[in-house]
Enzyme design. Sequence first.
Site, short mmCIF file in Angstrom:
data_model
loop_
_atom_site.label_atom_id
_atom_site.label_comp_id
_atom_site.label_asym_id
_atom_site.label_seq_id
_atom_site.Cartn_x
_atom_site.Cartn_y
_atom_site.Cartn_z
N GLY A 16 0.80 -1.21 0.00
CA GLY A 16 0.00 0.00 0.00
C GLY A 16 0.84 1.26 0.00
O GLY A 16 0.43 2.30 0.52
N GLY A 22 1.89 4.73 3.69
CA GLY A 22 2.92 4.02 2.94
C GLY A 22 3.69 4.93 2.01
O GLY A 22 4.92 4.82 1.89
N SER A 153 -2.71 -0.05 15.13
CA SER A 153 -3.43 1.19 15.43
C SER A 153 -3.79 1.22 16.90
O SER A 153 -4.04 0.17 17.52
CB SER A 153 -4.71 1.26 14.59
OG SER A 153 -5.59 2.25 15.08
N TYR A 196 -12.60 -3.28 12.14
CA TYR A 196 -11.29 -2.67 11.93
C TYR A 196 -10.45 -2.75 13.21
O TYR A 196 -9.29 -3.16 13.17
CB TYR A 196 -11.46 -1.21 11.50
CG TYR A 196 -10.15 -0.49 11.30
CD1 TYR A 196 -9.39 -0.70 10.15
CD2 TYR A 196 -9.66 0.38 12.26
CE1 TYR A 196 -8.18 -0.06 9.97
CE2 TYR A 196 -8.46 1.04 12.09
CZ TYR A 196 -7.72 0.81 10.94
OH TYR A 196 -6.51 1.45 10.77
#
Length: 326
Positions: A16, A22, A153, A196
């Site tokens: 990515g 990225g 995260s 997520y």
Amino acid sequence: MSQDTRGNTRTIVITGGNSGLGYGCAQALLGSNNGSWHVVIASRDADRAQTAVDALVAGAAAGHTVEAMVLDLASLASVRSFVAELTERLATGALPPLHALVCNAGVQMGTTLAKTADGFEATFGVNHLGHFALVNGLLPVLKAPSRVVVVSSGTHDPALELGPPPAWNDPRALAQGQLGPAAAKLNALMTGQARYCTSKLANVYFTYALARRLPAGVTANAFDPGMMLGTALGRSLPAPLRFASERIFPRITWLLRRTITDNINTAQESGRALAWVVTAPELVGATGKYFDLRQEKRTSEESYDAARAEQLWNDSLALTGVAATR
């Protein structure tokens, strides 16, 4: 790229790497004076990846190079093809030795229950299973000194109150989109957010389990970029939220830093920190760690459940069809 003759140049693969975090990481690497890097932008969209490469080439310092390779983490066949091509090019010297694999690409599906090409729920399938298959496929070419950096995260930690808590479940159930009891009363949007957050917890489990398996000189660490505004991560959110995320919030970063959290960053700021984790000489030998930007931190209490991490590892082997090589 032809036979490499640049001596100390080493390869860094960024999944990515064509946008967002990225891309910011690639920019930092290609503009640095810390080593000589050949950056591989691994992306599912060949045209966007090449556009990114063209822009990165224009800003690259002398001694650095960059190219694009196709990789779709939502397809295990694509992962296998990428692994085979990269392995062949490393073996023949067409690429410099591998320094790092940066597992950065990710999706956040909003209210959509999407599936990968292999029938897995897309958030878990891309954010965890695709990277799991990629890393395991490349284990034979991850020779000391080399690094794996997995982008997680802070949303994995309910104590930080950055969203709904992770709703852990049996990994085979998660692969089908079935969250645990913590998500039972969530609406469709919050369920998507919980998927997520849960995938980001899986990233931490994966990092810790991987670090326990790697030989000396090969390291695995997780990275938290903080809250980033204006990236493509929210492209599957409902239109009003997507518009706010892409057009409004980046313009009032100063206000959000004052009123919500000071850990709000641009993709370039977080990208520079990620590049540091990937290349910093002072991190040689550091493994099984979690970095919030450049600061090592503890992860959530549940992230240290070694039994869960081992179950996730073993179930992921079965789900992806990857042979256990170590």
